[in-house]
Design a protein around this motif. Sequence first.
Motif, PDB file in Angstrom:
ATOM      1  N   PRO A  41      43.813  35.874  26.679  1.00 53.14           N
ATOM      2  CA  PRO A  41      43.006  34.754  27.191  1.00 53.14           C
ATOM      3  C   PRO A  41      43.860  33.589  27.679  1.00 53.14           C
ATOM      4  N   GLN A  42      44.965  33.318  27.003  1.00 52.07           N
ATOM      5  CA  GLN A  42      45.835  32.223  27.440  1.00 52.07           C
ATOM      6  C   GLN A  42      46.542  32.568  28.741  1.00 52.07           C
ATOM      7  N   LEU A  43      47.005  33.805  28.865  1.00 50.51           N
ATOM      8  CA  LEU A  43      47.649  34.247  30.100  1.00 50.51           C
ATOM      9  C   LEU A  43      46.671  34.208  31.273  1.00 50.51           C
ATOM     10  N   LEU A  44      45.423  34.572  31.015  1.00 47.42           N
ATOM     11  CA  LEU A  44      44.393  34.487  32.062  1.00 47.42           C
ATOM     12  C   LEU A  44      44.113  33.042  32.425  1.00 47.42           C
ATOM     13  N   ALA A  45      43.977  32.196  31.414  1.00 50.44           N
ATOM     14  CA  ALA A  45      43.691  30.780  31.665  1.00 50.44           C
ATOM     15  C   ALA A  45      44.811  30.125  32.468  1.00 50.44           C
ATOM     16  N   ASP A  46      46.051  30.546  32.220  1.00 48.41           N
ATOM     17  CA  ASP A  46      47.206  29.971  32.913  1.00 48.41           C
ATOM     18  C   ASP A  46      47.445  30.608  34.281  1.00 48.41           C
ATOM     19  N   GLY A  47      46.668  31.638  34.609  1.00 49.52           N
ATOM     20  CA  GLY A  47      46.842  32.301  35.898  1.00 49.52           C
ATOM     21  C   GLY A  47      48.094  33.152  35.984  1.00 49.52           C
ATOM     22  N   GLU A  48      48.675  33.531  34.836  1.00 45.43           N
ATOM     23  CA  GLU A  48      49.897  34.321  34.840  1.00 45.43           C
ATOM     24  C   GLU A  48      49.636  35.805  35.034  1.00 45.43           C
ATOM     25  N   ILE A  49      48.391  36.228  34.813  1.00 41.28           N
ATOM     26  CA  ILE A  49      48.027  37.629  35.021  1.00 41.28           C
ATOM     27  C   ILE A  49      46.714  37.686  35.791  1.00 41.28           C
ATOM     28  N   PHE A  50      46.486  38.821  36.433  1.00 39.30           N
ATOM     29  CA  PHE A  50      45.208  39.050  37.099  1.00 39.30           C
ATOM     30  C   PHE A  50      44.196  39.654  36.130  1.00 39.30           C
ATOM     31  N   MET A  51      44.653  40.585  35.279  1.00 42.65           N
ATOM     32  CA  MET A  51      43.744  41.198  34.308  1.00 42.65           C
ATOM     33  C   MET A  51      44.521  41.566  33.055  1.00 42.65           C
ATOM     34  N   GLY A  52      43.798  41.658  31.947  1.00 43.99           N
ATOM     35  CA  GLY A  52      44.463  42.010  30.701  1.00 43.99           C
ATOM     36  C   GLY A  52      43.482  42.436  29.630  1.00 43.99           C
ATOM     37  N   SER A  53      43.967  43.223  28.692  1.00 42.85           N
ATOM     38  CA  SER A  53      43.133  43.699  27.590  1.00 42.85           C
ATOM     39  C   SER A  53      43.191  42.722  26.423  1.00 42.85           C
ATOM     40  N   THR A  54      42.096  42.622  25.710  1.00 43.96           N
ATOM     41  CA  THR A  54      42.031  41.874  24.454  1.00 43.96           C
ATOM     42  C   THR A  54      40.679  42.168  23.812  1.00 43.96           C
TER      43      THR A  54
END
Length: 371
Positions: A232-245
């Motif tokens: 969620p933090q990586l998504l919020a920071d725009g560092e990734i396009f998609m990720g699992s959690t």
Amino acid sequence: MNFKKPILATMALGLSAGSLAADGHMASDMTLVSWGGAYQQSQINAYSDPYVAMNPGVTVTWDESSAEAVAKLRAMNEAGSITWDVVDVVAADALRLCDEGLALEIDADEVLAPAPDGTSASDDFGDLLVGDCFIPQIVYSTTFGYRTDMVPAGVDAPNDICDVFDLATYPGMRALEKRPINNVEWALLCDGVAKDDVYDVLATEEGQEQALAKLDTIKDSVIWWSAGADTPQLLADGEIFMGSTYNGRLFAAIEEQGQPIGMMWDAQVFDLDGWIIPEGLSDERLARALDFVRFATDTQRLADQAKYISYGPARLSSAPLVGNHATLGIDMAQHMPTDPNNAANTFLYNYEFWADYRDDIDGKFQAWLAQ
């Protein structure tokens, strides 16, 4: 060996709450162990605060060490000093603790409350009673979130698990957990293996190599996470396009924080979380622990937890009672991993397979990561 069906253990006979607590001799303090954050707060709101209100004089202390529960309970057992009374663990850890004699075996119908209509606890929890010591609370899932504002123009938002492996259509960094579980299953699904055959294939050397080869196709575009808050933090920071959690983490980012994140439910991996009671408690502490667990896992309490976090209650009788979020006021049913609209294509984590193969595949996965 066939791994197409998850393990469904029968419940062993154990002690009843009534037989221990009949004389009223219960400990006045209790240490509960969980995961911290929003999940633990949902337990405080739904379970421990109401329990304390109904039992004046009882003191509850929370410990946030569930991620280390297996190691810590082993150490406590070796030292002959068990300082925890009720411990929240994932089902796989509950099975390990039970196998090692570190968790109490229970009879669900003696220890846990029946449903309001009289349905037995074993029928109400059904197949979620996956071990002799495990007392289910929630169904959660590991699934994918994505940045809605990073979806390429003219392309539909990702809605298929194999979109994770499609770097041409959906360019950008991904985030995956730094362990093989879930990742290798998704890899095989997206390399043409039928869902019902995934664990049979993964039980072979060739199948394990096939999964790692598929993950190789996106390895250079992956950030590996260890904590549920990372994606969620990586998504919020725009560092990734998609990720699992975990789906509850994504719910918080989307609904509570208003982040530009979408949820992709396809091939979400269902898993279970619940309580164990450590072996070795005194009669008074055991009576208190059993009394608390009976209260905290009844139909109403499991439904109440869903007011605070988007995890599905483990009892069938709780589902119709799931209402609105306690502060946001939104209908929570549609945000549950178990909602029919979200559960059209789910993947059930196989505890039996991973109990047999975890060490071997972990070693191969870590060696692959280091290449």
